[in-house]
Design a protein around this motif. Structure first.
Motif, PDB file in Angstrom:
ATOM      1  N   LEU A  16      -4.014   6.068  -3.190  1.00 24.58           N
ATOM      2  CA  LEU A  16      -4.571   4.718  -3.130  1.00 24.58           C
ATOM      3  C   LEU A  16      -6.084   4.828  -3.223  1.00 24.58           C
ATOM      4  O   LEU A  16      -6.765   5.139  -2.240  1.00 24.58           O
ATOM      5  N   ASP A  17      -6.585   4.605  -4.428  1.00 26.47           N
ATOM      6  CA  ASP A  17      -8.032   4.658  -4.631  1.00 26.47           C
ATOM      7  C   ASP A  17      -8.607   3.331  -4.147  1.00 26.47           C
ATOM      8  O   ASP A  17      -7.939   2.307  -4.216  1.00 26.47           O
ATOM      9  N   GLU A  18      -9.844   3.358  -3.692  1.00 33.45           N
ATOM     10  CA  GLU A  18     -10.482   2.149  -3.157  1.00 33.45           C
ATOM     11  C   GLU A  18      -9.594   1.527  -2.070  1.00 33.45           C
ATOM     12  O   GLU A  18      -9.261   0.360  -2.103  1.00 33.45           O
ATOM     13  N   LEU A  19      -9.232   2.340  -1.117  1.00 35.40           N
ATOM     14  CA  LEU A  19      -8.332   1.913  -0.048  1.00 35.40           C
ATOM     15  C   LEU A  19      -8.833   0.636   0.624  1.00 35.40           C
ATOM     16  O   LEU A  19      -8.051  -0.225   1.011  1.00 35.40           O
ATOM     17  N   GLY A  20     -10.153   0.529   0.741  1.00 36.14           N
ATOM     18  CA  GLY A  20     -10.726  -0.636   1.416  1.00 36.14           C
ATOM     19  C   GLY A  20     -10.535  -1.928   0.642  1.00 36.14           C
ATOM     20  O   GLY A  20     -10.723  -3.010   1.173  1.00 36.14           O
ATOM     21  N   GLU A  21     -10.206  -1.826  -0.642  1.00 34.67           N
ATOM     22  CA  GLU A  21     -10.042  -3.029  -1.450  1.00 34.67           C
ATOM     23  C   GLU A  21      -8.611  -3.555  -1.410  1.00 34.67           C
ATOM     24  O   GLU A  21      -8.331  -4.645  -1.873  1.00 34.67           O
ATOM     25  N   HIS A  62      -5.510  -1.453  -6.701  1.00 35.27           N
ATOM     26  CA  HIS A  62      -5.540  -2.239  -5.468  1.00 35.27           C
ATOM     27  C   HIS A  62      -5.222  -3.706  -5.698  1.00 35.27           C
ATOM     28  O   HIS A  62      -5.121  -4.476  -4.744  1.00 35.27           O
ATOM     29  N   GLY A  63      -5.066  -4.102  -6.959  1.00 39.05           N
ATOM     30  CA  GLY A  63      -4.646  -5.476  -7.212  1.00 39.05           C
ATOM     31  C   GLY A  63      -3.134  -5.627  -7.227  1.00 39.05           C
ATOM     32  O   GLY A  63      -2.626  -6.723  -7.443  1.00 39.05           O
ATOM     33  N   SER A  64      -2.409  -4.531  -7.002  1.00 37.06           N
ATOM     34  CA  SER A  64      -0.947  -4.581  -7.076  1.00 37.06           C
ATOM     35  C   SER A  64      -0.372  -5.546  -6.039  1.00 37.06           C
ATOM     36  O   SER A  64      -0.913  -5.691  -4.944  1.00 37.06           O
ATOM     37  N   THR A  65       0.724  -6.160  -6.392  1.00 33.45           N
ATOM     38  CA  THR A  65       1.365  -7.073  -5.437  1.00 33.45           C
ATOM     39  C   THR A  65       2.149  -6.259  -4.415  1.00 33.45           C
ATOM     40  O   THR A  65       2.435  -5.081  -4.623  1.00 33.45           O
ATOM     41  N   ASP A  66       2.516  -6.913  -3.344  1.00 36.58           N
ATOM     42  CA  ASP A  66       3.238  -6.194  -2.292  1.00 36.58           C
ATOM     43  C   ASP A  66       4.606  -5.725  -2.789  1.00 36.58           C
ATOM     44  O   ASP A  66       5.058  -4.642  -2.450  1.00 36.58           O
ATOM     45  N   VAL A  67       5.278  -6.559  -3.620  1.00 35.88           N
ATOM     46  CA  VAL A  67       6.600  -6.154  -4.102  1.00 35.88           C
ATOM     47  C   VAL A  67       6.486  -4.942  -5.032  1.00 35.88           C
ATOM     48  O   VAL A  67       7.281  -4.011  -4.950  1.00 35.88           O
TER      49      VAL A  67
END
Lengths: 381, 506
Positions: free
Chosen positions: B302-307, B272-277
């Motif tokens: 997408l694990d931890e979707l809320g993050e 979930h820390g991935s950048t948008d690009v």
């Protein structure tokens, strides 16, 4: 039991509104109004000869503009104004040790007189079970003819009154607001406030349009305590507004009850502490009604017209017909009052998911099972 | 003297033909590259020069100009090195132009003259389909052969290339044919999941109908475990799909196991820390496929979707709808394929214990804030939402294990073949207007849905989704054309966890 509709004259109401919009504390306002008519008090303030205001601090605020606005706002406002000592002021508050000098209200102010009144309060940051219980209490007590008093804050307060709104409404609810009766709130809160205002009473010490300071929330709690025969705390943290209500109730000798909760839940830390300090423990509406009945013997006012506390009516509504079929019976046996996930029900019943799902839908239609977020339990009533 | 060498460059996941023109003229010695080269292409000057010298050839003492046509297109990457070197050798009369007509070249050069692999070789070879031969780096030969077949020639060094085209030596080893057998580490088996009957069923329905799935449960309830078993029960990729997947992976420079050719649906689980690009794709010079394109024809977990930042999540909405992600920049525009099965996992509340009664320490406010992180339109894309609980001790240690992956996969294949007969890839693609034709309801199923609509626990849009899911369940149960009340009830239950996230009616 209804009394002739009494109210202060329009002039008095307008002067009282102007005085209330000066933003002074209820105690000070009471002193301003002591032994004077609202108009007399205003003139004394405006001319700087009021003994309560020797430094003239209030004089500078009591401008003709404020008075003009007050008269203009009175015009066709549905909000009733009640002034301590003038006709129409609620008896049950007049006798209080710290009564509001001026009250603004929507709804029938005499409706609660002669009825048992229970204030249900609690934290804004409530847990889902806490809110569910508050809703249940509100509905059951209203069904039993108890006037439910609360503050319409988020969390427990709102849950209580949404329960009342969805009950048979045998008694009108009372909401004591920490804001003006027309203050801006979220859409959901506004809807609930409107519903409570329609079937019950909204009370505030702030004139319509006024934006009160934060301390009004704490101050209004004494009004709930003053109105109630029993104060029930559903959930509260170790600090918080609900404890103001408890303190106010204790000062007035009003019975305080609390709903026990898990000792590991922060939202029940305050209520559990109250229980340790000697508050009455209540688990459901029956416990509260028993408490009301015991208080009633000491307090003649609440015996009401029939002379006794009304008992809680048995569950009304559609008859609960057990759906036919083995699957429904098996799933019914697998259900409990503690919520269980679909997964657990599949395991307990030994049936396929589709069969369990269908049985649950049928049981839900019959009012036997309730599901929330995919968790199922037996219907409470 | 002018040489004209065809090559190709990557744009998104597609190859684009580039003509490398090398011109030599009298004048001060120099070597310039024109035609909007980026840094990597400009550096080709030094690589090509060193590689030519290392291979034992003299560097021309004339003025050498390289033009990359079409000139208006920005050139990126190092894949044009080989074609430039060949052009330089042609104008230097080291290679006879007659012997390389109808030949295209792609590859990066090392200073020692070695020819190095480049990303996206599959697409590049595909873009050069009208040439008789395509010369590629040896390390990319297997991948290139997927689309190029016999047209592919591979070399390890520049010297090898010159000798082979000159006829002095045979072309080095022919490209290995791809081993189509699955040589990857075995996919985790569904039988390892203890308990979780509902979770397993949800995964099966998701695979069979292509329904996006949301798993809601506390940490340790097996959300990741269930999701990672999805690729195993999804049908294997057919040749066309496999090629699409391989192209994307090749373009992104991500290796696929199994000899470079994707046979199984990919499984991507970005943090979930991935950048948008990195998620959606893009980049400044070379528009690179993101995680959602790498998950094309597979599973995006997408694990931890809320993050995930809400902004990133909302970027998924358009690809979810259209199956492609359209990236537009001032200078470039690419469409990247992104048709994936979305599996989201999240805790019911910040503390994670919200689904167990009384265990949650979160306030209403905190829970509401947590639920708000998912926008309603995104939440709407999930046809399935199930609540999971931690398995209890008895189930973990004893208890029978459930069905194994092959058993479930067979059912999924059968359900998918029923969807194919409706001329659909999967039931999630059923159009609302066709529901009454392909998924007629039995009278009691209609009754049940009507009651749910009347009490407001189901919305109009939710109704369509329930009907599609019920169609999938009926396909799995082999229940025939009419969708019965059992399937509808199950479909309703398999989305019940939506309400935990603040959706009051579905």
């Amino acid at each position: 039991m209804s009394k002739p509709p009494l109210a202060p004259s329009d002039t008095d109401a307008a002067y009282a509104t102007a005085l209330a919009s000066l933003g002074v504390s209820p105690g000070r306002l009471r002193k301003v109004l002591a032994d004077r008519s609202p108009a007399g008090a205003w003139q004394a303030l405006a001319e700087g000869r009021h003994p309560v205001d020797p430094e003239g601090a209030l004089r500078s605020r009591a401008t003709p503009a404020v008075l003009r606005d007050a008269f203009a706002s009175r015009g066709s406002s549905p909000v009733a104004v009640r002034v301590l000592g003038l006709p129409g002021y609620p008896e049950s508050l007049a006798a209080d040790i710290d009564p509001p000098a001026v009250l603004f209200a929507l709804g029938d102010l005499t409706a609660w007189e002669g009825r048992p009144r229970v204030a249900i309060v609690g934290t804004r940051s409530a847990t889902a079970p806490g809110r569910a219980l508050a809703t249940e209490l509100g509905a059951a007590l209203a069904d039993a003819g108890v006037v439910v008093v609360s503050g319409l804050a988020r969390g427990i307060d709102s849950a209580v009154h949404s329960g009342v709104v969805h009950s048979s409404r045998a008694a009108p609810p009372v909401a004591v607001l920490g804001t003006a009766v027309d203050a801006k709130v979220t859409a959901a809160q506004a809807a609930l406030r409107r519903q409570v205002g329609t079937i019950g009473v909204l009370l505030s010490e702030l004139p319509p349009g006024a934006i009160g300071a934060r301390w009004w929330f704490a101050v209004r709690n004494r009004v709930m305590a003053a109105l109630a025969h029993v104060v029930v705390v559903v959930e509260c943290h170790t600090r918080g507004g609900a404890l103001h209500t408890v303190a106010a109730a204790r000062r007035r000798g009003v019975c305080v009850a609390a709903v026990p909760g898990s000792i590991r839940s922060a939202a029940s830390a305050g209520t559990n502490a109250l229980l340790v300090q000697g508050a009455q423990a209540v688990r459901d509406a029956d416990d509260v009604l028993a408490l009301v009945a015991s208080v009633a013997t000491q307090c003649p006012e609440i015996t009401g017209p029939t002379g006794r506390v009304p008992s809680r009516p048995r569950a009304a509504g559609p008859a609960r017909q057990m759906p036919s079929g083995d699957a429904a019976r098996t799933v019914r046996r697998a259900l409990d009052h503690d919520p269980a996930s679909l997964d657990v029900l599949v395991r307990r019943s030994g049936l396929a998911i589709g069969e369990v799902a269908l049985a649950l839908e049928r049981l839900a239609d019959a009012g036997i099972a309730v599901g929330e977020h995919g968790w199922w339990s037996l219907s409470p009533r | 003297m002018l040489a004209h060498i065809p090559s190709a460059m990557l744009s998104g996941v597609d190859g684009r033909r580039i003509d490398v023109e090398v011109h030599v003229s009298p004048g001060l010695p120099g070597f310039t590259i024109v035609g909007l080269p980026d840094a990597a292409v400009r550096e080709a000057r030094d690589r090509v020069r060193a590689a030519v010298l290392s291979s034992g050839y003299k560097w021309a003492t004339n003025r050498v100009t390289v033009n990359l046509a079409p000139s208006g297109l920005r050139k990126a990457g190092s894949g044009l090195d080989l074609a430039i070197a060949v052009g330089v050798l042609v104008v230097g009369r080291r290679i006879d132009p007659a012997r390389i007509t109808d030949m295209a070249f792609v590859g990066e050069l090392g200073l020692d003259g070695s020819v190095r692999p480049i990303p996206g070789i599959v697409s590049l070879v595909a873009a050069l389909a009208d040439h008789r031969f395509v010369v590629v780096p040896e390390a990319s030969a297997a991948e290139a052969a997927l689309v190029g077949g016999d047209r592919v020639r591979s070399v390890a060094t520049l010297l090898e290339l010159v000798q082979a085209v000159g006829g002095d030596a045979p072309w080095p080893r022919r490209p290995r044919s791809i081993d189509r057998r699955d040589r990857r580490a075995p996919i985790p088996d569904l039988a390892d999941v203890r308990g979780q009957a509902v979770g397993r069923r949800a995964v099966e329905v998701a695979a069979a109908g292509g329904h996006h799935l949301l798993l809601v449960g506390p940490p340790g309830s097996g959300k990741t475990m269930l999701a990672s078993r999805l690729p195993g029960i999804l049908p294997a990729l057919d040749r066309e799909e496999a090629l699409e997947v391989t192209r994307v992976h090749s373009a992104a420079g991500v290796r696929v196991d199994g000899g470079g050719f994707a046979v199984r649906p990919p499984f991507r689980a970005p943090h979930h820390g991935s950048t948008d690009v990195s998620l959606v794709g893009g980049g400044s010079t070379w528009l690179r496929p993101g995680e959602i394109s790498l998950a094309h024809r597979g599973v995006l977990f997408l694990d931890e979707l809320g993050e995930f930042p809400p902004r990133i999540l909302d970027m998924l909405r358009q690809p979810l709808e259209e199956g492609v992600v359209r990236i537009r920049r001032a200078r470039a525009a690419v469409d990247l394929p992104a048709r994936f099965l979305l599996v989201g996992a999240m805790n019911p509340c910040p503390c994670g214990e919200g689904s167990t009664e009384g265990g949650c320490r979160c306030s209403d406010l905190a829970r509401a804030r947590y639920a708000r992180r998912l926008s309603a339109p995104l939440l709407d894309r999930f046809d399935l939402a199930v609540a999971l609980a931690r398995p209890d001790v008895d189930q973990l240690l004893g208890g029978s294990s459930g069905e194994a992956t092959p058993v479930v996969a067979a059912r999924v294949r059968r359900a998918r073949s029923l969807a194919h007969r409706r001329r659909l890839r999967c039931n999630a693609e059923i159009r609302t207007s066709e529901l009454d034709v392909v998924a007629p309801l039995s009278p009691d199923a209609r009754d049940l849905l009507e009651r749910r609509l009347r009490v407001g626990s189901l919305s109009a849009r939710g109704l369509h989704r329930v009907r599609k899911v019920a169609r999938t369940i009926a396909d799995l149960d082999d229940a025939g054309l009419t969708v019965g009340v059992r399937q509808v009830a199950e479909a309703l239950q398999l989305r019940a966890a939506r309400s935990a996230l603040g959706v009051t009616s579905g």
